[in-house]
Motif scaffolding. Structure first.
Motif, PDB file in Angstrom:
ATOM      1  N   ARG A  55       4.658 -23.983  -0.643  1.00 34.60           N
ATOM      2  CA  ARG A  55       4.977 -22.966  -2.280  1.00 34.60           C
ATOM      3  C   ARG A  55       4.330 -23.666  -3.521  1.00 34.60           C
ATOM      4  O   ARG A  55       3.801 -23.339  -3.946  1.00 34.60           O
ATOM      5  CB  ARG A  55       6.952 -23.603  -2.564  1.00 34.60           C
ATOM      6  N   GLU A  56       3.533 -25.247  -2.786  1.00 38.91           N
ATOM      7  CA  GLU A  56       3.220 -26.395  -3.647  1.00 38.91           C
ATOM      8  C   GLU A  56       1.749 -26.259  -4.373  1.00 38.91           C
ATOM      9  O   GLU A  56       0.876 -25.816  -5.514  1.00 38.91           O
ATOM     10  CB  GLU A  56       3.796 -27.852  -4.003  1.00 38.91           C
ATOM     11  N   THR A 116       1.423 -14.772  -3.147  1.00 35.92           N
ATOM     12  CA  THR A 116       1.440 -16.149  -3.404  1.00 35.92           C
ATOM     13  C   THR A 116       2.936 -16.025  -3.445  1.00 35.92           C
ATOM     14  O   THR A 116       3.757 -15.555  -3.125  1.00 35.92           O
ATOM     15  CB  THR A 116       1.654 -15.449  -5.435  1.00 35.92           C
ATOM     16  N   PRO A 117       3.110 -17.556  -3.578  1.00 35.31           N
ATOM     17  CA  PRO A 117       3.782 -18.212  -2.960  1.00 35.31           C
ATOM     18  C   PRO A 117       5.163 -18.164  -3.838  1.00 35.31           C
ATOM     19  O   PRO A 117       6.166 -18.015  -3.388  1.00 35.31           O
ATOM     20  CB  PRO A 117       3.875 -19.859  -2.944  1.00 35.31           C
ATOM     21  N   THR A 118       5.205 -17.859  -4.877  1.00 36.09           N
ATOM     22  CA  THR A 118       5.605 -18.043  -5.538  1.00 36.09           C
ATOM     23  C   THR A 118       6.939 -16.000  -5.359  1.00 36.09           C
ATOM     24  O   THR A 118       8.283 -15.916  -5.253  1.00 36.09           O
ATOM     25  CB  THR A 118       5.511 -17.169  -7.318  1.00 36.09           C
ATOM     26  N   THR A 119       5.779 -15.101  -5.697  1.00 33.04           N
ATOM     27  CA  THR A 119       6.994 -13.727  -4.175  1.00 33.04           C
ATOM     28  C   THR A 119       7.200 -14.589  -3.546  1.00 33.04           C
ATOM     29  O   THR A 119       8.432 -12.949  -2.818  1.00 33.04           O
ATOM     30  CB  THR A 119       5.372 -12.741  -4.697  1.00 33.04           C
ATOM     31  N   ASP A 126      10.508 -16.080  -3.621  1.00 31.77           N
ATOM     32  CA  ASP A 126      11.434 -15.914  -4.724  1.00 31.77           C
ATOM     33  C   ASP A 126      11.502 -13.992  -4.831  1.00 31.77           C
ATOM     34  O   ASP A 126      12.705 -13.860  -4.777  1.00 31.77           O
ATOM     35  CB  ASP A 126      10.998 -16.494  -6.395  1.00 31.77           C
ATOM     36  N   ASN A 127      10.891 -13.685  -4.261  1.00 34.69           N
ATOM     37  CA  ASN A 127      11.398 -12.493  -3.765  1.00 34.69           C
ATOM     38  C   ASN A 127      10.942 -11.965  -2.826  1.00 34.69           C
ATOM     39  O   ASN A 127       9.637 -10.809  -2.935  1.00 34.69           O
ATOM     40  CB  ASN A 127      10.632 -12.244  -5.327  1.00 34.69           C
TER      41      ASN A 127
END
Ligand code: ADP
Ligand code: MG
Lengths: 250, 316
Positions: free
Chosen positions: A210-211, A229-232, A235-236
C-alpha cells in the motif's frame, strides 16, 4: 546487447506460459510491463505462480511460450547472453541463500570480482559502502551463520546491489524472518525504492504494498487477474477473487 | 562427578579387555610352540651392515696425524686415493695394502626389502589417489550433467567398475590393456587402482554436490555467474568440505586395496612381506610388521584429513 535503449519499459512480459516438467501449468498467458523506477508488488495465494513469474524474469525458469524483454533486450534472442542479462537483474530470495563459506564482505565482493572483473579496490569500497547502507558495516568479517535472519537478508540485498543492477527482484524477502526483523528489511527496500530502483516484489506485506508500490498485481492459479494502483487494489478490488483473498488475509 | 567415576570404570574395563586379548595371543602362540624372533625382522626393515671401502690398487697407506683421513699411494704411479668421514680405520699408518683390502668402514644403513615395499605402496597409493580424484571429479560432474551422453556414459563407468572385483580389473589392466598399450607393471597397477577408486570418488563428489541446497546455485547464477564459475566458487568448496569424511574413508580403502597389485608382481609392502617370510621362517612377526606399517600409512592419512577438517570448520 541493446545498451543504448532509453525507453521507459524495463520489463515487458508478453503472453508467457510456463509448464513444469511434471506438466504443472504454472503461468497462463501472463502479460505485464514494469516501467523504469517503478515498484510493482505481486500478491496472491500460495501456489498461484508468483515465484515462477518472478523467476522467469531472470531466467531461473525458462518459459514455455511468450516473450520477455529486459531493458529493451529480448531474453530469448539467440544473441542474448543470459549471464550478461542477469548482471542487470538482482534477485533476493526468501531463504537468503548467502554463501556460507564466505564472510559477509566476501559474499558481497565475489560476483563483481569474478563476473564483472572490476578492480579489487573499487569493488571493496563499493561493497563497504553498500554494507553501510544496509546497516551492517560492523558485521563485515562475520560469517552468515553468525548473523540473524534480518541481517542475512540485508547482506543478500547488498550482495545483489554490488552488481549494480537496474532491476531488483524480491521473492518473499521477509517471509522467513521473525516478526521483529521484518521492519529492518522493509526499510532497506523502501530506501531502494526512493533511490529510483526498478523493483518487482512478491510479498505478503500488505502495508508495504500500500505504502511503497506504484502498482499491485494479483495472481491466482497461474493467471494475472489484477494489475492496478494500490488504492484501487485495496480499497476498491476490481475482481471478486481479489476481494475474497483480501478479506481472508486482512 | 558420577559421570567421571563411571567413565573411569569403563576405561579400566577397556584396559582389562586389551590386556586379556594380548595375553590370549601369547597363550595361543605358546600352545603351538611358536618362538617369537622379532630380531629376525629387523634386517629386512633396515640393513645396518657397515659399508667398507677397499683399496683400488696395491700401495702404501698413510694416516694423518689426527687420524681423520687416510691416503693410499699407489705403487704403480696411479693417482693417490684419499678416504675421509669413516667410522672405523682398518689399516695402520705405513701399512702395505693390496688391491681389495679394506681400508676403512663406515656405519651405514640401507632400507631393507620391507621398507622398499612400503615405499612402493606409498608411491602407488599417492599416484592412484591423485588420478582418482581428478577422474572422479570429472565423472562426478558428468553424473549430474544434463547432457544425456555424459550422464549415461559416466553412470555406465561407475556401474561397471563398482560391479566387478578389483582383482579382476587389475588382471584386465595388466594382461589386456597393459599389453595393448605397452604399459609396465607399475603403470598398469596404478591405472587399475585409479580407475577403480575414481568410480567411488565420483559417487562421493556427486552426492556432495547434490547435498548443497539448490538455492546456492540459483543465487550464484542470479548474480551473473556462469555454470562453471558457480561450481568453482560456490558449489565445489562447500561440497568439498562435506565430502572429506567419506573421501578419507575411500583413500584409506585405496591404500589397503593397493595390496592387490602384488598379484602382478609389483613388489609392494604385501609382496615384500611374502618374500621375506620365505627367507626368515618368522611368518607371524613379518605379517604383524606388515600390518603395523599399513596401519601407520592409513593412520597418518586419517590424521591429516582430521587436521584439514578442523581448519575448514572455521566458517561454521
Ligand atoms: N520446480 C517445480 N516443478 C514442478 N512444479 C512446480 C515447481 N515449482 C513450482 N511448481 C508448481 O507451480 C505452481 C506455482 O508455484 P509457485 O510459483 O512457487 O507459487 P507461489 O510462489 O505463488 O507460491 C505450484 O502449483 C507449484 O506446485
Ligand atoms: Mg513462492
Amino acid at each position: 546487447m541493446i545498451k543504448e535503449y532509453q525507453g521507459n519499459d524495463m520489463i515487458v512480459a508478453t503472453q508467457i506460459d510456463k509448464f513444469y516438467g511434471n506438466g504443472c501449468h504454472a503461468l497462463k498467458a501472463v502479460s505485464a510491463i514494469v516501467h523504469r523506477a517503478e515498484v510493482v508488488v505481486v500478491i496472491g495465494p500460495s501456489g498461484s505462480g508468483k515465484s515462477t513469474f518472478l523467476r522467469t524474469l531472470n531466467q531461473l525458469e525458462t518459459i514455455s511460450s511468450g516473450s520477455i524483454s529486459i531493458d529493451g533486450t529480448d531474453m530469448y534472442d539467440k544473441d542474448t547472453d543470459i549471464n550478461k542479462l542477469r548482471e542487470e537483474v538482482g534477485m533476493v530470495f526468501q531463504g537468503f541463500n548467502l554463501f556460507p563459506h564466505m564472510s559477509v564482505l566476501e559474499n558481497v565482493m565475489l560476483a563483481p570480482l569474478k563476473v564483472s572483473k572490476r578492480n579489487r579496490q573499487e569493488v571493496e569500497s563499493h561493497a563497504r559502502q553498500l554494507l553501510c547502507k544496509v546497516g551492517l558495516e560492523t558485521r563485515i568479517d562475520n560469517y552468515p551463520s553468525q548473523l540473524s535472519g534480518g541481517q542475512m537478508q540485508r547482506v543478500a540485498i547488498a550482495r545483489a546491489l554490488a552488481m549494480k543492477p537496474n532491476i531488483m527482484l524480491f521473492d518473499e524477502p521477509t517471509s522467513a524472518l521473525d516478526p521483529e526483523m521484518v521492519g529492518e528489511v522493509l526499510d532497506v527496500m523502501k530506501g531502494l525504492a526512493e533511490d529510483g530502483m526498478t523493483m518487482v516484489v512478491v510479498t505478503h506485506e500488505m502495508g508495504f504494498a500500500r505504502e511503497v508500490a506504484d502498482r499491485v498485481l494479483f495472481m491466482e492459479e497461474g493467471q494475472l487477474l489484477v494489475d492496478d494502483t494500490p488504492t484501487t487494489f485495496f480499497d476498491n478490488p476490481p475482481h471478486s477473487r481479489l476481494a475474497e483473498f483480501l478479506s481472508q488475509v486482512l | 562427578m558420577e559421570k567421571t567415576s563411571s567413565n573411569l570404570l569403563w576405561h579400566g574395563v577397556l584396559l582389562a579387555v586389551l590386556l586379556s586379548f594380548g595375553y590370549s595371543i601369547v597363550l595361543a602362540s605358546q600352545s603351538i610352540e611358536y618362538n617369537w624372533r622379532w630380531e629376525r625382522v629387523v634386517p629386512y626393515l633396515v640393513n645396518m651392515e657397515p659399508k667398507s671401502a677397499v683399496a683400488p690398487f696395491d700401495g702404501v697407506a698413510k694416516v694423518s696425524a689426527d687420524g681423520l683421513s687416510v691416503v693410499v699411494t699407489s705403487d704403480n704411479g696411479e693417482p693417490d686415493r684419499a678416504y675421509q668421514e669413516f667410522s672405523h680405520l682398518i689399516v695402520g699408518d705405513g701399512d702395505l695394502v693390496f688391491e681389495g683390502d679394506v681400508i676403512v668402514t663406515r656405519e651405514d644403513w640401507r632400507m631393507g626389502p620391507i621398507m622398499n615395499g612400503l615405499v612402493v605402496t606409498l608411491k602407488i597409493s599417492i599416484v592412484s589417489l591423485f588420478f582418482a580424484v581428478i577422474i572422479g571429479l570429472f565423472v562426478g560432474l558428468a553424473r549430474i550433467s544434463s547432457n544425456p551422453l555424459l550422464k549415461h556414459l559416466s553412470l555406465l563407468y561407475v556401474e561397471i567398475v563398482r560391479g566387478t572385483p578389483l582383482l579382476v580389473q587389475i588382471f584386465i589392466f595388466y594382461f589386456f590393456i597393459g599389453t595393448v598399450l605397452g604399459l609396465d607393471r607399475f603403470t598398469a597397477g596404478a591405472a587399475a587402482l585409479s580407475i577403480f577408486a575414481a568410480a567411488y570418488v565420483a559417487e562421493i563428489i556427486r552426492s556432495g554436490i547434490q547435498s548443497i541446497p539448490a538455492g546456492q546455485m540459483e543465487a550464484a547464477r542470479s548474480l551473473g555467474m556462469n555454470y562453471s564459475k558457480a561450481m568453482i566458487h560456490i558449489i565445489l568448496p562447500q561440497a568439498f568440505k562435506r565430502t572429506l569424511p567419506p573421501m578419507a574413508g575411500q583413500f584409506i580403502n585405496l591404500i589397503k586395496d593397493s595390496s592387490l597389485v602384488s598379484v602382478i608382481s609389483i613388489t609392494d609392502l604385501t609382496k615384500a612381506g611374502r618374500e621375506v617370510v620365505s627367507g626368515t621362517f618368522a611368518p607371524f612377526e613379518v605379517w604383524f610388521t606388515v600390518a603395523l606399517l599399513y596401519l601407520v600409512l592409513t593412520g597418518t592419512l586419517s590424521w591429516m584429513v582430521k587436521l584439514l577438517e578442523k581448519r575448514l570448520a572455521t566458517s561454521d
